[in-house]
Structures are given as structure tokens and as C-alpha cells.
Scaffold this motif. Structure first.
Motif, PDB file in Angstrom:
ATOM      1  N   ILE A  72      31.296 -82.826 -31.463  1.00 14.10           N
ATOM      2  CA  ILE A  72      32.305 -82.976 -30.318  1.00 14.10           C
ATOM      3  C   ILE A  72      33.607 -82.926 -30.847  1.00 14.10           C
ATOM      4  O   ILE A  72      34.643 -82.135 -30.625  1.00 14.10           O
ATOM      5  CB  ILE A  72      31.871 -84.292 -29.385  1.00 14.10           C
ATOM      6  CG1 ILE A  72      30.804 -84.018 -28.500  1.00 14.10           C
ATOM      7  CG2 ILE A  72      33.266 -84.550 -28.577  1.00 14.10           C
ATOM      8  CD1 ILE A  72      30.290 -85.412 -27.911  1.00 14.10           C
ATOM      9  N   ARG A  73      33.891 -83.595 -32.141  1.00 20.60           N
ATOM     10  CA  ARG A  73      35.122 -83.766 -32.888  1.00 20.60           C
ATOM     11  C   ARG A  73      35.556 -82.361 -33.232  1.00 20.60           C
ATOM     12  O   ARG A  73      36.737 -81.748 -33.407  1.00 20.60           O
ATOM     13  CB  ARG A  73      35.158 -84.747 -33.945  1.00 20.60           C
ATOM     14  CG  ARG A  73      35.455 -86.252 -33.322  1.00 20.60           C
ATOM     15  CD  ARG A  73      35.655 -87.205 -34.439  1.00 20.60           C
ATOM     16  NE  ARG A  73      34.608 -87.039 -35.401  1.00 20.60           N
ATOM     17  CZ  ARG A  73      33.412 -87.970 -35.455  1.00 20.60           C
ATOM     18  NH1 ARG A  73      33.299 -88.643 -34.255  1.00 20.60           N
ATOM     19  NH2 ARG A  73      32.598 -87.915 -36.630  1.00 20.60           N
ATOM     20  N   SER A  74      34.401 -81.626 -33.876  1.00 23.27           N
ATOM     21  CA  SER A  74      34.751 -80.262 -34.446  1.00 23.27           C
ATOM     22  C   SER A  74      35.122 -79.400 -33.314  1.00 23.27           C
ATOM     23  O   SER A  74      35.943 -78.396 -33.515  1.00 23.27           O
ATOM     24  CB  SER A  74      33.452 -79.650 -35.040  1.00 23.27           C
ATOM     25  OG  SER A  74      33.399 -78.369 -35.377  1.00 23.27           O
ATOM     26  N   VAL A  75      34.455 -79.450 -32.319  1.00 23.57           N
ATOM     27  CA  VAL A  75      34.908 -78.474 -30.974  1.00 23.57           C
ATOM     28  C   VAL A  75      36.300 -78.765 -30.424  1.00 23.57           C
ATOM     29  O   VAL A  75      36.964 -77.885 -30.289  1.00 23.57           O
ATOM     30  CB  VAL A  75      33.739 -78.423 -29.966  1.00 23.57           C
ATOM     31  CG1 VAL A  75      34.370 -77.804 -28.665  1.00 23.57           C
ATOM     32  CG2 VAL A  75      32.432 -77.959 -30.216  1.00 23.57           C
ATOM     33  N   ARG A  76      36.617 -80.210 -30.170  1.00 21.22           N
ATOM     34  CA  ARG A  76      37.954 -80.564 -29.939  1.00 21.22           C
ATOM     35  C   ARG A  76      38.899 -79.939 -30.929  1.00 21.22           C
ATOM     36  O   ARG A  76      40.025 -79.604 -30.564  1.00 21.22           O
ATOM     37  CB  ARG A  76      38.010 -81.856 -29.588  1.00 21.22           C
ATOM     38  CG  ARG A  76      37.226 -82.225 -28.442  1.00 21.22           C
ATOM     39  CD  ARG A  76      37.296 -83.772 -28.207  1.00 21.22           C
ATOM     40  NE  ARG A  76      36.585 -84.117 -26.959  1.00 21.22           N
ATOM     41  CZ  ARG A  76      36.055 -85.245 -26.713  1.00 21.22           C
ATOM     42  NH1 ARG A  76      36.383 -86.441 -27.662  1.00 21.22           N
ATOM     43  NH2 ARG A  76      35.530 -85.769 -25.615  1.00 21.22           N
ATOM     44  N   LYS A  77      38.603 -80.050 -32.013  1.00 17.97           N
ATOM     45  CA  LYS A  77      39.735 -79.671 -33.257  1.00 17.97           C
ATOM     46  C   LYS A  77      39.858 -78.120 -33.057  1.00 17.97           C
ATOM     47  O   LYS A  77      41.159 -77.734 -33.251  1.00 17.97           O
ATOM     48  CB  LYS A  77      39.147 -80.196 -34.590  1.00 17.97           C
ATOM     49  CG  LYS A  77      39.911 -79.736 -35.797  1.00 17.97           C
ATOM     50  CD  LYS A  77      39.503 -80.239 -36.933  1.00 17.97           C
ATOM     51  CE  LYS A  77      40.470 -80.058 -38.178  1.00 17.97           C
ATOM     52  NZ  LYS A  77      39.999 -80.746 -39.592  1.00 17.97           N
ATOM     53  N   ARG A  78      38.865 -77.304 -32.896  1.00 22.52           N
ATOM     54  CA  ARG A  78      38.881 -75.913 -32.899  1.00 22.52           C
ATOM     55  C   ARG A  78      39.780 -75.466 -31.432  1.00 22.52           C
ATOM     56  O   ARG A  78      40.416 -74.622 -31.606  1.00 22.52           O
ATOM     57  CB  ARG A  78      37.721 -75.185 -32.755  1.00 22.52           C
ATOM     58  CG  ARG A  78      36.892 -75.193 -34.241  1.00 22.52           C
ATOM     59  CD  ARG A  78      35.878 -74.190 -34.177  1.00 22.52           C
ATOM     60  NE  ARG A  78      34.816 -74.331 -33.194  1.00 22.52           N
ATOM     61  CZ  ARG A  78      33.689 -75.231 -33.409  1.00 22.52           C
ATOM     62  NH1 ARG A  78      33.433 -75.902 -34.669  1.00 22.52           N
ATOM     63  NH2 ARG A  78      32.767 -75.221 -32.230  1.00 22.52           N
ATOM     64  N   LYS A  79      39.560 -75.899 -30.550  1.00 19.63           N
ATOM     65  CA  LYS A  79      40.325 -76.041 -29.399  1.00 19.63           C
ATOM     66  C   LYS A  79      41.598 -76.317 -29.409  1.00 19.63           C
ATOM     67  O   LYS A  79      42.504 -75.249 -28.868  1.00 19.63           O
ATOM     68  CB  LYS A  79      39.758 -76.784 -28.024  1.00 19.63           C
ATOM     69  CG  LYS A  79      38.283 -76.155 -27.549  1.00 19.63           C
ATOM     70  CD  LYS A  79      37.994 -76.874 -26.337  1.00 19.63           C
ATOM     71  CE  LYS A  79      36.704 -76.274 -25.798  1.00 19.63           C
ATOM     72  NZ  LYS A  79      36.251 -76.884 -24.380  1.00 19.63           N
ATOM     73  N   ARG A  80      41.904 -77.357 -30.094  1.00 17.15           N
ATOM     74  CA  ARG A  80      43.570 -77.566 -30.345  1.00 17.15           C
ATOM     75  C   ARG A  80      44.230 -76.702 -31.240  1.00 17.15           C
ATOM     76  O   ARG A  80      45.215 -76.222 -30.819  1.00 17.15           O
ATOM     77  CB  ARG A  80      43.616 -79.051 -30.808  1.00 17.15           C
ATOM     78  CG  ARG A  80      43.484 -80.134 -29.749  1.00 17.15           C
ATOM     79  CD  ARG A  80      44.030 -81.594 -30.629  1.00 17.15           C
ATOM     80  NE  ARG A  80      43.097 -81.644 -31.875  1.00 17.15           N
ATOM     81  CZ  ARG A  80      42.350 -82.532 -31.994  1.00 17.15           C
ATOM     82  NH1 ARG A  80      41.677 -82.797 -30.767  1.00 17.15           N
ATOM     83  NH2 ARG A  80      41.519 -82.751 -32.959  1.00 17.15           N
ATOM     84  N   LYS A  81      43.435 -75.819 -32.147  1.00 20.00           N
ATOM     85  CA  LYS A  81      43.990 -75.004 -32.679  1.00 20.00           C
ATOM     86  C   LYS A  81      44.093 -73.987 -32.295  1.00 20.00           C
ATOM     87  O   LYS A  81      45.095 -72.946 -32.550  1.00 20.00           O
ATOM     88  CB  LYS A  81      43.067 -74.750 -34.282  1.00 20.00           C
ATOM     89  CG  LYS A  81      43.294 -75.676 -35.269  1.00 20.00           C
ATOM     90  CD  LYS A  81      42.446 -75.493 -36.321  1.00 20.00           C
ATOM     91  CE  LYS A  81      42.573 -76.534 -37.460  1.00 20.00           C
ATOM     92  NZ  LYS A  81      41.597 -76.392 -38.685  1.00 20.00           N
ATOM     93  N   ALA A  82      43.523 -73.587 -31.364  1.00 20.77           N
ATOM     94  CA  ALA A  82      43.474 -71.997 -30.499  1.00 20.77           C
ATOM     95  C   ALA A  82      44.436 -72.073 -29.537  1.00 20.77           C
ATOM     96  O   ALA A  82      44.860 -71.165 -29.354  1.00 20.77           O
ATOM     97  CB  ALA A  82      41.942 -71.862 -29.970  1.00 20.77           C
ATOM     98  N   SER A  83      44.895 -73.348 -29.022  1.00 24.75           N
ATOM     99  CA  SER A  83      45.829 -73.493 -28.237  1.00 24.75           C
ATOM    100  C   SER A  83      47.497 -73.356 -28.478  1.00 24.75           C
ATOM    101  O   SER A  83      47.607 -73.263 -29.728  1.00 24.75           O
ATOM    102  CB  SER A  83      45.619 -74.582 -26.889  1.00 24.75           C
ATOM    103  OG  SER A  83      45.703 -75.698 -27.690  1.00 24.75           O
TER     104      SER A  83
END
Length: 83
Positions: A72-83
């Protein structure tokens, strides 16, 4: 299926909101409360299915809670970087 009458207590403000919505929708108070109860039960059933699926996948892949948290932390981190 027969109807059964039940007594339910509401705070005055909530009952006023229920009645106002019933008027807006041209329904009776009972119809509105029945529909709200149906929607709640359906939503709970959907969430229960989601949780059962999660439990099944967790067991199938031998995941621990810490593994799920890390993903979950990994997915959230990737989403933050993508936005």
C-alpha cells in the motif's frame, strides 16, 4: 413478503432532513427509510465480499499484514510521484 411495523427513534434534526428529502423525492418517510436501509445492507454486503476476496488472496499468496502495508505504501508513493 409481508411488512412489519417497527418503531425507530431519530433526533429531531435528522427526522426533519428525512422528511424534507422525502418531500423533494415525492416519497413517504417510510419509503425513504426503507430504501436507505436497503442501500446500507447492500453496501455492507459488497464490503464483506471485498474483504473475503482480500483474505483469500492474502492466504493464497502467503502474505502477512506487514507485506500488505508495504505494498500500500509503495502504490501510494508511486501515485504521488506520478502527480
Amino acid at each position: 413478503m409481508s411488512n412489519v411495523t417497527v418503531n425507530i427513534s431519530f433526533q429531531e434534526k435528522l427526522l426533519e432532513e428525512i422528511d424534507a428529502e422525502a418531500v423533494r423525492e415525492s416519497r413517504s418517510r417510510s419509503e425513504l427509510v426503507r430504501e436507505a436501509a436497503r442501500m446500507y445492507v447492500r453496501r455492507q454486503e459488497q464490503w464483506n465480499r471485498v474483504f473475503r476476496l482480500g483474505d483469500k488472496l492474502t492466504r493464497h499468496h502467503n502474505l502477512r499484514p506487514v507485506d500488505v502495508d508495504a505494498e500500500i505504501r509503495s502504490v501510494r508513493k508511486r501515485k504521488r510521484k506520478a502527480s
